[in-house]
Design an enzyme around this catalytic site. Structure first.
Site, PDB file in Angstrom:
ATOM      1  N   LYS A 199       0.821  -1.621  -0.272  1.00 29.42           N
ATOM      2  CA  LYS A 199      -0.390   0.004  -0.047  1.00 29.42           C
ATOM      3  C   LYS A 199       1.084   1.168   0.125  1.00 29.42           C
ATOM      4  O   LYS A 199       2.473   0.859   0.571  1.00 29.42           O
ATOM      5  CB  LYS A 199      -1.232   0.275   1.626  1.00 29.42           C
TER       6      LYS A 199
HETATM    7  P1  NAD Z   1     -12.973   7.438  -3.439  1.00 33.25           P
HETATM    8  O1  NAD Z   1     -11.808   7.991  -3.148  1.00 33.25           O
HETATM    9  O2  NAD Z   1     -13.963   7.322  -4.714  1.00 33.25           O
HETATM   10  O3  NAD Z   1     -14.411   7.502  -2.329  1.00 33.25           O
HETATM   11  C1  NAD Z   1     -14.623   7.263  -1.006  1.00 33.25           C
HETATM   12  C2  NAD Z   1     -16.406   8.169  -1.005  1.00 33.25           C
HETATM   13  O4  NAD Z   1     -16.033   8.092   0.832  1.00 33.25           O
HETATM   14  C3  NAD Z   1     -16.059   9.905  -1.409  1.00 33.25           C
HETATM   15  O5  NAD Z   1     -17.477   9.475  -1.177  1.00 33.25           O
HETATM   16  C4  NAD Z   1     -16.244  10.843  -0.021  1.00 33.25           C
HETATM   17  O6  NAD Z   1     -16.924  11.501  -0.109  1.00 33.25           O
HETATM   18  C5  NAD Z   1     -16.996   8.812   1.206  1.00 33.25           C
HETATM   19  N1  NAD Z   1     -16.535   9.531   2.352  1.00 33.25           N
HETATM   20  C6  NAD Z   1     -15.221   9.948   3.071  1.00 33.25           C
HETATM   21  N2  NAD Z   1     -15.431   9.994   4.186  1.00 33.25           N
HETATM   22  C7  NAD Z   1     -16.588  10.098   4.458  1.00 33.25           C
HETATM   23  C8  NAD Z   1     -17.109  10.104   5.877  1.00 33.25           C
HETATM   24  N3  NAD Z   1     -16.785   9.900   7.184  1.00 33.25           N
HETATM   25  N4  NAD Z   1     -18.694   9.195   5.604  1.00 33.25           N
HETATM   26  C9  NAD Z   1     -19.028   9.095   4.439  1.00 33.25           C
HETATM   27  N5  NAD Z   1     -17.940   8.788   3.471  1.00 33.25           N
HETATM   28  C10 NAD Z   1     -17.314   9.743   3.692  1.00 33.25           C
HETATM   29  O7  NAD Z   1     -12.663   5.908  -2.579  1.00 33.25           O
HETATM   30  P2  NAD Z   1     -12.528   4.795  -3.108  1.00 33.25           P
HETATM   31  O8  NAD Z   1     -12.175   3.794  -4.262  1.00 33.25           O
HETATM   32  O9  NAD Z   1     -14.478   3.952  -3.230  1.00 33.25           O
HETATM   33  O10 NAD Z   1     -12.562   3.798  -1.674  1.00 33.25           O
HETATM   34  C11 NAD Z   1     -13.826   3.685  -0.912  1.00 33.25           C
HETATM   35  C12 NAD Z   1     -12.910   2.483   0.181  1.00 33.25           C
HETATM   36  O11 NAD Z   1     -13.094   1.498  -0.680  1.00 33.25           O
HETATM   37  C13 NAD Z   1     -11.434   2.727   0.561  1.00 33.25           C
HETATM   38  O12 NAD Z   1     -11.524   2.141   2.196  1.00 33.25           O
HETATM   39  C14 NAD Z   1     -10.684   1.997   0.146  1.00 33.25           C
HETATM   40  O13 NAD Z   1      -9.194   1.147   0.600  1.00 33.25           O
HETATM   41  C15 NAD Z   1     -12.008   0.852  -0.458  1.00 33.25           C
HETATM   42  N6  NAD Z   1     -11.515   0.081  -1.810  1.00 33.25           N
HETATM   43  C16 NAD Z   1     -11.328   0.419  -3.112  1.00 33.25           C
HETATM   44  C17 NAD Z   1     -11.045  -0.029  -3.444  1.00 33.25           C
HETATM   45  C18 NAD Z   1     -10.947   0.647  -4.954  1.00 33.25           C
HETATM   46  O14 NAD Z   1     -10.322   0.057  -6.300  1.00 33.25           O
HETATM   47  N7  NAD Z   1     -11.406   2.001  -5.315  1.00 33.25           N
HETATM   48  C19 NAD Z   1     -10.558  -1.519  -4.009  1.00 33.25           C
HETATM   49  C20 NAD Z   1     -11.122  -2.014  -2.680  1.00 33.25           C
HETATM   50  C21 NAD Z   1     -11.286  -1.584  -1.067  1.00 33.25           C
END
Ligand code: NAD
Length: 420
Positions: A110
């Site tokens: 990461k």
């Molecule tokens: P992203 O940046 O596209 O979206 C994150 C969303 O969460 C945004 O809408 C943001 O405004 C919102 N957010 C942040 N803090 C918040 C809070 N306290 N309350 C409500 N909403 C909040 O990110 P993503 O890629 O969708 O990732 C989201 C999660 O999924 C993370 O934990 C990431 O590690 C995990 N993840 C992502 C992927 C990927 O490929 N993108 C894969 C596996 C896991």
């Protein structure tokens, strides 16, 4: 004592405690435990970037690799103002277990930069990304460690990383990064993959709980790459998405939200707090709504034990990494709430990242239908494996998923003959 014997409350401490419990139930040797609970390699970089007004700003970034017993490292890059080395270490360890539970030939890594990408112009973001890439190019690459998008990063950032690495080589190295635009070797279906995989396992868990998807209710915390796609696909499966939130706040509408309209609103830069098609809800209200399914898809450590005691969802599908703290996990397990754990539930992204890497190495690309079908196959197989083990051992799906993952990494470590 291991070098990174973190405080039990830190993100890494929590990840290590989860590992320790699994190692105990698997009866791993002391030496194997020592190796697997430690990070293999950590790089911290401080680098200057020129801002648009001619000033310079110093940024701090990280790349941490946990384990390479099963293959090159794989893991996302996060741009977030509160990012810490401790978070990155924990997330690197989660990536090792995640790639193992879905049986990909990767280890876990990461990285990221402490910054708020929304405060940077596009040109500042590009300069920062290119300089950061150069700094961590010491340890990343298609055979060593392959970055992907995470919070605050996406296809454009991946394109700049791929281009910077290619400039160093003098030729294109598309397999050095995944989550790229398709124009430069990205895979069809990569953007929607985490949400799609999450939807597949959520629907399977509903089936096993005897919950009919048609008309069932769901609340989604976090409306980004993972949450918004999952909300869309659950709607297409017949479910009613009654609440969603982003970092600005949440909205609730009992009769169901128009997810397609919400996605367009967000794509145009809208903030959910300003969306007119529902009632405002706080984060806490959203998490404690009386819904069939809750999808936390925002960030880590969103749900404490005290909050979990007030939660009413029957099923939780973890889109985010580690959204529940260990106390919340214990409260929900006691109450019989089913949790599909992060390392399985959100693995769709890394599965299609693997497909992207394979396609890049072969320079032979698959159609979207093929990518989605293969993703579904991996997610269904992995879910059924984890579910069967949880039933067999009368344990939670989280424990079962960890046991499968740690067993695979320990077997690879042992057969390589490095450790007793
Ligand atoms: P992203 O940046 O596209 O979206 C994150 C969303 O969460 C945004 O809408 C943001 O405004 C919102 N957010 C942040 N803090 C918040 C809070 N306290 N309350 C409500 N909403 C909040 O990110 P993503 O890629 O969708 O990732 C989201 C999660 O999924 C993370 O934990 C990431 O590690 C995990 N993840 C992502 C992927 C990927 O490929 N993108 C894969 C596996 C896991």
């Amino acid at each position: 004592m291991a070098a990174n014997d973190a405080s039990s409350q830190s993100a890494l401490g929590i990840a290590q405690r989860q590992f320790d419990a699994t190692a105990e139930s698997l009866g791993l040797s002391e030496s194997m435990r020592c190796v697997l609970r430690e990070l293999k390699r950590e790089l911290v970089v401080h680098f200057p970037v020129e801002m648009d007004d001619g000033s310079f700003r110093l940024f701090t970034g990280f790349r941490v690799q946990h384990n390479i017993a099963r293959g090159p490292c794989k893991g996302g890059l996060r741009y977030h103002p509160n990012l810490t080395l401790d978070d990155v270490r924990a997330l690197a360890m989660y990536m090792t277990w995640k790639t193992a539970v879905v049986d990909l030939p990767f280890g876990g890594a990461k990285g990221g930069v402490i910054c708020d990408p929304r405060e940077l112009s596009l040109t500042e973001l590009e300069r920062m990304t290119r300089r950061f890439t150069t700094e961590i190019s010491l340890i990343i690459g298609q055979d060593r460690d392959i970055p992907a998008p995470d919070l605050g990063t996406g296809p454009q950032v991946m394109a700049w990383i791929m281009d910077t690495l290619s400039m160093h080589h003098g030729y294109s190295v598309p397999a050095s990064v995944t989550g790229k635009p398709t124009a430069i070797g990205g895979s069809e279906g990569r953007y929607t993959a985490p949400g799609r995989g999450l939807t597949t396992v959520a629907l399977l868990a509903m089936r096993d709980l005897g919950l009919d998807a048609s008309g069932a209710t769901v609340a989604v915390q976090g409306f980004g790459k993972v949450g918004s796609v999952c909300a869309q696909l659950l709607t297409e499966a017949g479910m009613r998405v009654v609440a969603v939130s982003d970092s600005t706040g949440g909205i609730h509408r009992e009769s169901g939200l128009d997810i397609a309209a919400l996605r367009s609103f967000k794509e145009e830069g809208g903030k959910l707090a300003e969306y007119g098609g529902g009632d405002r809800v706080s984060n806490e209200e959203l998490l404690t709504l009386d819904v069939d399914v809750l999808v936390p898809a925002a960030m880590e450590a969103q749900i404490s034990g005290a909050l979990a005691a007030r939660m009413r969802a029957r099923l939780i599908a973890e889109g985010a990494n580690a959204p529940l703290d260990p106390d919340a996990d214990a409260v929900l397990a006691d109450r019989g709430t089913v949790v599909v754990p992060d390392i399985l539930a959100n693995a769709g992204g890394v599965v299609v990242s693997y497909f992207e890497w394979v396609q890049d190495l072969q320079a032979y690309f698959w159609a979207a239908g093929e990518v989605n079908a293969r993703l579904k196959e991996v997610m269904v197989r992995s879910y059924e494996h984890v579910h069967a083990r949880a039933e067999e051992r009368t344990t939670t799906m989280r424990q079962a998923a960890y046991e499968i993952a740690v067993e695979r990494v320990a077997a690879a470590t042992e057969v390589r003959g490095i450790y007793p």
